[in-house]
Design an enzyme around this catalytic site. Structure first.
Site, PDB file in Angstrom:
ATOM      1  N   ARG A  13      -1.816   1.540  15.432  1.00 31.11           N
ATOM      2  CA  ARG A  13      -2.413   1.480  14.006  1.00 31.11           C
ATOM      3  C   ARG A  13      -3.481   0.888  14.264  1.00 31.11           C
ATOM      4  O   ARG A  13      -4.787   1.359  14.082  1.00 31.11           O
ATOM      5  CB  ARG A  13      -1.316   0.905  13.041  1.00 31.11           C
ATOM      6  CG  ARG A  13      -1.798   1.458  11.465  1.00 31.11           C
ATOM      7  CD  ARG A  13      -3.018   0.775  10.968  1.00 31.11           C
ATOM      8  NE  ARG A  13      -2.742  -0.898  11.089  1.00 31.11           N
ATOM      9  CZ  ARG A  13      -3.477  -1.622  10.582  1.00 31.11           C
ATOM     10  NH1 ARG A  13      -4.742  -1.451  10.446  1.00 31.11           N
ATOM     11  NH2 ARG A  13      -3.270  -3.062  10.527  1.00 31.11           N
ATOM     12  N   HIS A 205      -2.460 -12.677  11.800  1.00 32.84           N
ATOM     13  CA  HIS A 205      -3.127 -11.683  12.134  1.00 32.84           C
ATOM     14  C   HIS A 205      -4.593 -11.796  12.541  1.00 32.84           C
ATOM     15  O   HIS A 205      -5.542 -11.738  11.810  1.00 32.84           O
ATOM     16  CB  HIS A 205      -3.109 -10.321  11.122  1.00 32.84           C
ATOM     17  CG  HIS A 205      -3.543  -9.158  11.506  1.00 32.84           C
ATOM     18  ND1 HIS A 205      -2.948  -8.065  11.530  1.00 32.84           N
ATOM     19  CD2 HIS A 205      -4.926  -8.650  11.501  1.00 32.84           C
ATOM     20  CE1 HIS A 205      -3.771  -6.987  11.773  1.00 32.84           C
ATOM     21  NE2 HIS A 205      -4.943  -7.406  11.692  1.00 32.84           N
ATOM     22  N   HIS A 207      -8.074 -11.227  14.696  1.00 33.46           N
ATOM     23  CA  HIS A 207      -8.764 -10.542  15.577  1.00 33.46           C
ATOM     24  C   HIS A 207      -9.487 -11.513  16.445  1.00 33.46           C
ATOM     25  O   HIS A 207      -9.783 -12.662  16.306  1.00 33.46           O
ATOM     26  CB  HIS A 207      -9.850  -9.605  14.789  1.00 33.46           C
ATOM     27  CG  HIS A 207      -8.942  -8.582  14.179  1.00 33.46           C
ATOM     28  ND1 HIS A 207      -9.045  -7.361  14.643  1.00 33.46           N
ATOM     29  CD2 HIS A 207      -8.288  -8.466  13.185  1.00 33.46           C
ATOM     30  CE1 HIS A 207      -8.386  -6.482  13.862  1.00 33.46           C
ATOM     31  NE2 HIS A 207      -7.748  -7.210  12.946  1.00 33.46           N
ATOM     32  N   CYS A 238     -11.971  -2.762  13.033  1.00 35.61           N
ATOM     33  CA  CYS A 238     -11.426  -2.115  11.793  1.00 35.61           C
ATOM     34  C   CYS A 238     -12.858  -1.513  11.445  1.00 35.61           C
ATOM     35  O   CYS A 238     -14.043  -2.024  11.410  1.00 35.61           O
ATOM     36  CB  CYS A 238     -11.476  -3.362  10.456  1.00 35.61           C
ATOM     37  SG  CYS A 238     -11.305  -2.641   8.992  1.00 35.61           S
TER      38      CYS A 238
HETATM   39  P1  HMG Z   1     -10.898   6.753  -3.078  1.00 41.51           P
HETATM   40  O1  HMG Z   1     -11.815   7.785  -2.687  1.00 41.51           O
HETATM   41  O2  HMG Z   1     -11.217   5.362  -3.957  1.00 41.51           O
HETATM   42  O3  HMG Z   1      -9.527   7.446  -3.516  1.00 41.51           O
HETATM   43  O4  HMG Z   1     -10.204   5.941  -1.731  1.00 41.51           O
HETATM   44  P2  HMG Z   1      -9.099   8.453  -4.495  1.00 41.51           P
HETATM   45  O5  HMG Z   1      -7.989   8.249  -5.109  1.00 41.51           O
HETATM   46  O6  HMG Z   1     -10.196   8.911  -5.313  1.00 41.51           O
HETATM   47  O7  HMG Z   1      -9.074   9.803  -3.139  1.00 41.51           O
HETATM   48  C1  HMG Z   1     -10.290  10.456  -2.710  1.00 41.51           C
HETATM   49  C2  HMG Z   1      -9.653  11.573  -1.658  1.00 41.51           C
HETATM   50  O8  HMG Z   1      -8.888  10.945  -0.889  1.00 41.51           O
HETATM   51  C3  HMG Z   1      -8.651  12.767  -2.580  1.00 41.51           C
HETATM   52  O9  HMG Z   1      -8.917  13.819  -1.862  1.00 41.51           O
HETATM   53  C4  HMG Z   1      -7.215  12.098  -2.410  1.00 41.51           C
HETATM   54  O10 HMG Z   1      -6.460  13.283  -2.385  1.00 41.51           O
HETATM   55  C5  HMG Z   1      -7.319  11.455  -0.943  1.00 41.51           C
HETATM   56  P3  HMG Z   1     -10.172  14.900  -2.317  1.00 41.51           P
HETATM   57  O11 HMG Z   1      -9.500  15.323  -3.548  1.00 41.51           O
HETATM   58  O12 HMG Z   1     -11.525  14.297  -2.424  1.00 41.51           O
HETATM   59  O13 HMG Z   1      -9.968  16.033  -1.556  1.00 41.51           O
HETATM   60  N1  HMG Z   1      -6.320  10.422  -0.646  1.00 41.51           N
HETATM   61  C6  HMG Z   1      -5.267  10.524   0.257  1.00 41.51           C
HETATM   62  N2  HMG Z   1      -5.366  11.475   1.165  1.00 41.51           N
HETATM   63  C7  HMG Z   1      -4.252  11.038   2.056  1.00 41.51           C
HETATM   64  N3  HMG Z   1      -3.399  10.046   1.943  1.00 41.51           N
HETATM   65  C8  HMG Z   1      -3.656   9.112   1.099  1.00 41.51           C
HETATM   66  C9  HMG Z   1      -4.691   9.364   0.225  1.00 41.51           C
HETATM   67  N4  HMG Z   1      -5.277   8.713  -0.875  1.00 41.51           N
HETATM   68  C10 HMG Z   1      -6.389   9.349  -1.610  1.00 41.51           C
HETATM   69  N5  HMG Z   1      -3.110   8.009   0.873  1.00 41.51           N
HETATM   70  C11 HMG Z   1      -8.419   4.823  -0.397  1.00 41.51           C
HETATM   71  C12 HMG Z   1      -9.261   4.973  -1.708  1.00 41.51           C
HETATM   72  C13 HMG Z   1      -7.481   3.769  -0.599  1.00 41.51           C
HETATM   73  C14 HMG Z   1      -7.620   6.323  -0.284  1.00 41.51           C
HETATM   74  C15 HMG Z   1      -9.398   4.842   0.700  1.00 41.51           C
HETATM   75  O14 HMG Z   1     -10.304   3.921   0.249  1.00 41.51           O
HETATM   76  C16 HMG Z   1      -8.707   4.715   1.876  1.00 41.51           C
HETATM   77  O15 HMG Z   1      -7.972   5.498   2.350  1.00 41.51           O
HETATM   78  N6  HMG Z   1      -9.381   3.738   2.594  1.00 41.51           N
HETATM   79  C17 HMG Z   1      -8.310   3.203   3.699  1.00 41.51           C
HETATM   80  C18 HMG Z   1      -9.151   2.336   4.586  1.00 41.51           C
HETATM   81  C19 HMG Z   1      -8.414   1.795   5.686  1.00 41.51           C
HETATM   82  O16 HMG Z   1      -7.539   2.570   6.123  1.00 41.51           O
HETATM   83  N7  HMG Z   1      -8.713   0.736   6.516  1.00 41.51           N
HETATM   84  C20 HMG Z   1      -8.116   0.512   7.698  1.00 41.51           C
HETATM   85  C21 HMG Z   1      -6.909  -0.290   7.560  1.00 41.51           C
HETATM   86  S1  HMG Z   1      -7.000  -1.955   6.862  1.00 41.51           S
HETATM   87  C22 HMG Z   1      -7.136  -3.003   8.193  1.00 41.51           C
HETATM   88  O17 HMG Z   1      -7.454  -2.560   9.208  1.00 41.51           O
HETATM   89  C23 HMG Z   1      -6.959  -4.386   8.174  1.00 41.51           C
HETATM   90  C24 HMG Z   1      -5.692  -5.119   8.674  1.00 41.51           C
HETATM   91  O18 HMG Z   1      -5.533  -4.558   9.794  1.00 41.51           O
HETATM   92  C25 HMG Z   1      -5.710  -6.431   8.512  1.00 41.51           C
HETATM   93  C26 HMG Z   1      -7.025  -7.165   8.892  1.00 41.51           C
HETATM   94  O19 HMG Z   1      -7.066  -7.263  10.142  1.00 41.51           O
HETATM   95  O20 HMG Z   1      -7.580  -8.080   7.979  1.00 41.51           O
HETATM   96  C27 HMG Z   1      -4.588  -4.239   7.885  1.00 41.51           C
HETATM   97 MG    MG Z   2      -6.628  -5.935  11.524  1.00 44.01          MG
END
Ligand code: HMG
Ligand code: MG
Length: 284
Positions: A13, A205, A207, A238
């Site tokens: 992931r 966690h 990096h 990320c």
């Molecule tokens: P948004 O644009 O504010 O959300 O994004 P929304 O609710 O307005 O939805 C926008 C569109 O996304 C819509 O589709 C929804 O249906 C769709 P449209 O009508 O425009 O076609 N949608 C989804 N589709 C599939 N699955 C879903 C989903 N939710 C909405 N769950 C949102 C808000 C949170 C969805 C967006 O910002 C997002 O997906 N962010 C993810 C970012 C991410 O994955 N970052 C990496 C992971 S975190 C990380 O790596 C850190 C970590 O490792 C720890 C560290 O290292 O610090 C964990």
């Molecule tokens: Mg991370």
């Protein structure tokens, strides 16, 4: 008997999410099937986020459907909202994770919400997960530094940790997202967080951007943490944290823990095989 420290494998992931080139679903499944033989108790394999935000994770459902699930291994998935939770349940993830930030800048860039809005969004997710018996992990990003806001106060981390704990997260993983923490600052951050959540429910966690992840793990070990996230082959970064390097490599953490007389229970030959596969995926 040596004391046990758990490595939570997050490569499929946190590692793969950052790869720009499309990685075939079968290759992801092959990597996870290899990791399933290594002795991990938990492997993060999927992320049910918006496919527009993170295209590489769009096939998470197919990945969970295609892997050979090893008995006793929990296959985890990220779920930022109710849509994510519904997708994770449909794909039969064994546990989920909500992910927030200790800094406002990263919260906005990563999940398009303020910290408080994100906590409100996680509440129904954790409640619904509890109703179906799905364990929820909580992540906090930017526990020492934020790519947008600079250094982060330990109290800000403690506040989010307390909120996630109160929501019922069984463990909170503290992320040095851009790898700028130092052992001293990690220790100070943990002193504050430990006022809110006991060490048994915390994970580190780190990096490895600045090459300090192993030192930071040692600082966290001194504070009583016994779970660390790592990515085989040092995969990742990320997409919403410019300059973030990969997670600390699983094989490096396992080796350092062994040097410290701590037991991970991992099969290092299988880890080496998986690290080779990870490197090949990266090379494209
Ligand atoms: P948004 O644009 O504010 O959300 O994004 P929304 O609710 O307005 O939805 C926008 C569109 O996304 C819509 O589709 C929804 O249906 C769709 P449209 O009508 O425009 O076609 N949608 C989804 N589709 C599939 N699955 C879903 C989903 N939710 C909405 N769950 C949102 C808000 C949170 C969805 C967006 O910002 C997002 O997906 N962010 C993810 C970012 C991410 O994955 N970052 C990496 C992971 S975190 C990380 O790596 C850190 C970590 O490792 C720890 C560290 O290292 O610090 C964990
Ligand atoms: Mg991370």
């Amino acid at each position: 008997m040596a004391e046990v420290v758990e490595i939570f494998e997050v490569g499929p992931r946190d590692g793969l999410q950052n790869e720009k080139a499309h990685i075939p679903t079968e290759a992801k499944i092959a990597l996870i099937d290899c990791l399933s033989r290594a002795g991990f108790r938990r492997i993060e394999v999927a992320s049910f986020v918006s496919p527009r935000w993170v295209p590489q994770m769009a096939d998470s459902g197919q990945v969970l459907a295609g892997i050979r699930r090893a008995p006793g291994v929990s296959y985890a998935a990220l779920t930022p909202n109710m849509t994510g939770l519904e997708r994770a349940i449909a794909a039969q993830a064994d546990e989920i994770a909500v992910f927030g930030s200790a800094s406002e800048g990263f919260s906005k860039a990563n999940i398009n919400a303020t910290i408080d809005e994100s906590l409100e969004r996680f509440r129904p997710v954790t409640e619904a997960a509890r109703e179906v018996g799905l364990p929820v992990r909580g992540y906090i990003s930017c526990v020492t530094d934020c790519p947008y806001d600079g250094s982060v106060a330990p109290e800000a981390v403690a506040r989010v940790a307390g909120a996630l704990d109160a929501m019922g997260c069984y463990e909170i993983s503290l992320g040095d997202t851009i790898g700028q923490g130092t052992p001293g600052r990690v220790a100070a951050m943990l002193d504050a967080v430990l006022e809110a959540v006991p060490a048994e429910r915390l994970a580190g966690h780190f990096h490895d951007t600045a090459g300090r992840a192993l030192g930071n793990i040692e600082a966290a070990l001194d504070k009583g943490l016994r779970v660390f996230d790592a990515a085989v082959g040092g995969l990742g970064g990320c997409p919403f944290a410019p300059g973030a390097a990969g997670n600390v490599a699983t094989e490096a953490v396992a080796r350092r823990l062994a040097e410290l007389g701590l037991e991970t229970g991992l099969d290092m030959a299988v880890i080496a095989e998986a690290a080779e596969m990870a490197r090949a995926l990266r090379a494209g």
